[in-house]
Design an enzyme around this catalytic site. Structure first.
Site, PDB file in Angstrom:
ATOM      1  N   LYS A 210      -8.306  56.358 115.701  1.00 31.05           N
ATOM      2  CA  LYS A 210      -7.832  55.605 114.539  1.00 31.05           C
ATOM      3  C   LYS A 210      -7.642  54.127 114.886  1.00 31.05           C
ATOM      4  O   LYS A 210      -8.078  53.236 114.163  1.00 31.05           O
ATOM      5  CB  LYS A 210      -6.525  56.187 114.011  1.00 31.05           C
ATOM      6  CG  LYS A 210      -5.976  55.429 112.795  1.00 31.05           C
ATOM      7  CD  LYS A 210      -4.633  55.956 112.331  1.00 31.05           C
ATOM      8  CE  LYS A 210      -4.760  57.264 111.607  1.00 31.05           C
ATOM      9  NZ  LYS A 210      -3.484  57.675 110.965  1.00 31.05           N
ATOM     10  N   GLU A 216      -7.425  56.847 126.678  1.00 33.58           N
ATOM     11  CA  GLU A 216      -8.342  57.864 127.157  1.00 33.58           C
ATOM     12  C   GLU A 216      -9.698  57.776 126.451  1.00 33.58           C
ATOM     13  O   GLU A 216     -10.751  57.850 127.087  1.00 33.58           O
ATOM     14  CB  GLU A 216      -7.746  59.268 126.935  1.00 33.58           C
ATOM     15  CG  GLU A 216      -6.458  59.533 127.686  1.00 33.58           C
ATOM     16  CD  GLU A 216      -5.206  59.181 126.885  1.00 33.58           C
ATOM     17  OE1 GLU A 216      -4.136  59.703 127.221  1.00 33.58           O
ATOM     18  OE2 GLU A 216      -5.325  58.396 125.920  1.00 33.58           O
ATOM     19  N   GLY A 271      -3.433  62.627 112.911  1.00 29.68           N
ATOM     20  CA  GLY A 271      -4.525  63.094 113.745  1.00 29.68           C
ATOM     21  C   GLY A 271      -4.685  64.600 113.772  1.00 29.68           C
ATOM     22  O   GLY A 271      -5.795  65.126 113.727  1.00 29.68           O
ATOM     23  N   ARG A 272      -3.567  65.330 113.819  1.00 31.15           N
ATOM     24  CA  ARG A 272      -3.653  66.788 113.925  1.00 31.15           C
ATOM     25  C   ARG A 272      -4.064  67.437 112.607  1.00 31.15           C
ATOM     26  O   ARG A 272      -4.268  68.659 112.563  1.00 31.15           O
ATOM     27  CB  ARG A 272      -2.319  67.352 114.407  1.00 31.15           C
ATOM     28  CG  ARG A 272      -1.104  66.966 113.568  1.00 31.15           C
ATOM     29  CD  ARG A 272       0.186  67.263 114.318  1.00 31.15           C
ATOM     30  NE  ARG A 272       1.389  66.846 113.614  1.00 31.15           N
ATOM     31  CZ  ARG A 272       1.886  65.616 113.651  1.00 31.15           C
ATOM     32  NH1 ARG A 272       1.264  64.668 114.338  1.00 31.15           N
ATOM     33  NH2 ARG A 272       3.011  65.318 113.014  1.00 31.15           N
ATOM     34  N   GLU A 357       3.721  69.324 117.791  1.00 29.33           N
ATOM     35  CA  GLU A 357       3.792  67.891 117.525  1.00 29.33           C
ATOM     36  C   GLU A 357       4.440  67.622 116.170  1.00 29.33           C
ATOM     37  O   GLU A 357       5.113  66.599 115.986  1.00 29.33           O
ATOM     38  CB  GLU A 357       2.397  67.266 117.582  1.00 29.33           C
ATOM     39  CG  GLU A 357       2.410  65.740 117.652  1.00 29.33           C
ATOM     40  CD  GLU A 357       1.052  65.152 117.985  1.00 29.33           C
ATOM     41  OE1 GLU A 357       0.759  64.967 119.182  1.00 29.33           O
ATOM     42  OE2 GLU A 357       0.272  64.898 117.045  1.00 29.33           O
ATOM     43  N   HIS A 388      -4.461  92.324 129.419  1.00 24.91           N
ATOM     44  CA  HIS A 388      -4.503  92.537 130.864  1.00 24.91           C
ATOM     45  C   HIS A 388      -3.809  91.402 131.602  1.00 24.91           C
ATOM     46  O   HIS A 388      -4.012  91.223 132.805  1.00 24.91           O
ATOM     47  CB  HIS A 388      -5.955  92.675 131.321  1.00 24.91           C
ATOM     48  CG  HIS A 388      -6.654  93.836 130.701  1.00 24.91           C
ATOM     49  ND1 HIS A 388      -6.688  95.089 131.294  1.00 24.91           N
ATOM     50  CD2 HIS A 388      -7.315  93.959 129.522  1.00 24.91           C
ATOM     51  CE1 HIS A 388      -7.356  95.926 130.517  1.00 24.91           C
ATOM     52  NE2 HIS A 388      -7.747  95.270 129.433  1.00 24.91           N
ATOM     53  N   LYS A 516       3.026  56.779 126.715  1.00 24.89           N
ATOM     54  CA  LYS A 516       2.009  55.725 126.636  1.00 24.89           C
ATOM     55  C   LYS A 516       2.592  54.374 127.034  1.00 24.89           C
ATOM     56  O   LYS A 516       1.965  53.604 127.774  1.00 24.89           O
ATOM     57  CB  LYS A 516       1.444  55.644 125.215  1.00 24.89           C
ATOM     58  CG  LYS A 516       0.669  56.863 124.755  1.00 24.89           C
ATOM     59  CD  LYS A 516       0.161  56.654 123.330  1.00 24.89           C
ATOM     60  CE  LYS A 516      -0.601  57.849 122.818  1.00 24.89           C
ATOM     61  NZ  LYS A 516      -1.068  57.643 121.418  1.00 24.89           N
TER      62      LYS A 516
END
Length: 553
Positions: A210, A216, A271-272, A357, A388, A516
């Site tokens: 955005k 990153e 974002g999510r 979040e 398992h 950040k």
């Protein structure tokens, strides 16, 4: 909403649930099933092509009535309508949360600051369709004239987890031969391993950020850009091989991406919640635009169900209230997501971000400390692999871990009796959580196997499974674009329902920012550009020195 947090836990509705929980403490679900032959059908609801069996929960009609009263007390219907109308439900940032507009069919108008956002969304979808069509029919090519064979999506968080989930989930619908790769991690291994798999002449890159400033994403994009330029020897190739989804058009242009190759991200979409937007371009390039629109249609069907179904028959509402029941009244700290379909293997990862979040907050919308626990830890994995591994803790551990079992009735890949085996595993696990195995049953089982009395006394306690562990079972007809869209939207709205009950802002994420901010101060010291002793703690100072002692940076 003054003193909303204190009002919540002192309200008659909350206190009634506290008392009811004490009444339910010693009531086994097996007894509830025995007393009510119609229990399974009464606690079974449908919406947008998804069926929910919630009969294996520690509930009665009284429980549901009390939970629905809490929802009414929290103004859930009004808050839901405000969300869907585009009111600023993200209160700390004074923004709407209009991810539902991204999948609206376009026959309505929703205004944000005087702008019809539905019209903007439809315009963006038309632009996406043009790119997807041109790439798949090979009229759009790379710098050497070769058709694209691979798309690499570079993003992180919501720009990564949602599209990755959907791309995997809809593998049966892949078309055009496009292979999709995702890069998120700042670890150089992530980007370099992907670049080793692709050809510079036939790879299309999507930069998903955005702000176009996410560390990153920008660092990985810079590596990809240099890789391309080093191969072809021409900076102009960037314009042919890179697209961007961002609100920062100048930043994308400075990178070398033409303005008409930049797709919008809006402040009213977190974002999510963004996979329904142009963030979903890697999915659309892989499954085609028609199937992407089917994905949106499935999500919109769940939006309509959430808006119109009575609360007691409303999938997101019922699931959200059950989550509150266990989180706040039974001290359940986690919630397991268990998809019994290999294509849905990344669903727990996406829902982990979506839920944690959104509702990982310790204050209300008005800044007061919460008087109750907020969201649980979300985790899980595919069945039957987990059986398992961690199912042991669910069945015999001391913690109460509610679980959602998710399974389609039909498989895309029928092999022998595999799908029947998978379905049997799903049902048996939820049944074992509910019924358990008593000490008497364990003893009888051991006796039938021929064990001696001494062996029975020794082994029987270890074979006891307490049971009375709650679960939901979500059934899809098949994993399709529509059902995947509806399933993800269901959990989006479930998360919102719980946020409304707790009084938190489910659409901000200020906790993400601190790391950040601190990282910006640590990086120059790691690189030797600033001296040590810049005011951080001794642990951080020592670890920086340890890194610098290697000299490999």
């Amino acid at each position: 909403m003054p003193e909303r947090a204190a009002q919540l836990t002192s309200s008659p509705e909350w206190q009634a649930l506290e008392q009811h929980r004490l009444q339910m403490q010693s009531v086994p679900m097996k007894q509830l099933f025995a007393e009510d032959p119609e229990r399974a059908s009464r606690y079974f609801i449908k919406g947008a092509g998804i069926s929910l069996d919630f009969s294996k929960n520690r509930i009665t009609d009284e429980t549901l009535s009390a939970l629905l009263a809490l929802a009414e007390r929290s103004d859930l219907p009004a808050r839901r309508d405000a969300l869907l109308r585009g009111e600023p439900v993200n209160r700390t940032e004074q923004r709407p949360a209009l991810h539902t507009a991204l999948r609206h069919p376009g026959n309505a108008s929703i205004l944000v600051d005087g702008v019809d956002v539905v019209a903007e969304v439809q315009h963006t979808l038309a632009r996406m369709e043009e790119v997807v069509t041109n790439v798949l029919d090979q009229s759009r090519t790379g710098f050497s004239g070769k058709a694209f064979t691979d798309v690499v999506s570079i993003g992180i968080g919501g720009s990564y987890l949602g599209p990755k989930l959907v791309n995997e989930a809809l593998q049966p619908y892949w078309q055009g031969g496009m292979r999709c790769h995702f890069v998120a991690n700042i670890d150089g291994t992530d980007i370099l391993e992907v670049l080793r798999q692709v050809n510079p002449e036939t790879t299309l890159f999507l930069i998903q950020s955005k702000s176009f400033r996410t560390q990153e994403t920008l660092e990985n994009s810079t590596v990809a850009r240099q890789w391309l330029v080093d191969y072809c020897g021409d900076d102009s190739a960037v314009a042919k091989h890179f697209l961007a989804v961002t609100a920062n058009v100048p930043g994308a242009e400075n990178f070398g991406i033409q303005a008409d190759q930049v797709f919008p991200m809006w402040d009213w979409v977190g974002g999510r919640y963004s996979l329904w937007s142009a963030i979903g371009l890697p999915v659309a390039l892989t499954i085609g635009m028609d199937n992407f629109r089917r994905l949106l249609a499935g999500a919109h069907a769940m939006d309509s169900h959430f808006q119109n179904a009575p609360l007691a028959q409303n999938l997101p509402v019922v699931m959200g209230l059950l989550g509150v029941w266990y989180n706040n009244f039974w001290n359940a700290h986690t919630h397991a997501i268990l998809p019994y379909d290999q294509y849905l293997r990344s669903l727990p990862d996406h829902l982990q971000q979506l839920d944690m979040e959104s509702n990982g907050k310790s204050v209300t919308e008005t800044g007061e400390p919460l008087a109750c626990e907020s969201g649980p830890i979300i985790w899980g994995g595919t069945g039957s692999n987990g059986q398992h591994a961690y199912h042991q803790l669910i069945h015999q551990g001391t913690r109460l871990i509610p679980a959602d079992f998710i399974i389609p009735l039909k498989t895309h890949n029928p092999v022998a009796t595999h799908h029947a085996d998978l379905f049997a595993n799903c049902l048996s696990q939820s049944q074992a959580m509910m019924a358990g195995k008593s000490l008497a049953e364990a003893r009888a089982e051991l006796a039938a196997e021929g064990h001696s009395e001494a062996e029975i006394e020794q082994l029987a306690p270890h074979k006891v499974i307490p049971g009375n562990k709650p679960s939901n079972t979500l059934v899809l007809e098949q994993v399709t674009p529509e059902s995947v869209g509806a399933l993800i939207a269901l959990y989006e709205h479930r998360t919102f329902v719980q946020g409304v009950i707790w009084g938190v802002d489910s659409f901000d994420q200020w906790g993400v920012e601190l790391g950040k901010q601190l990282g910006k101060g640590i990086l120059p010291r790691l690189l030797g550009k600033e001296p040590q002793g810049s005011g951080s703690d001794s642990s951080t100072d020592h670890l920086i020195e340890l890194f610098r002692s290697v000299g490999d940076y």
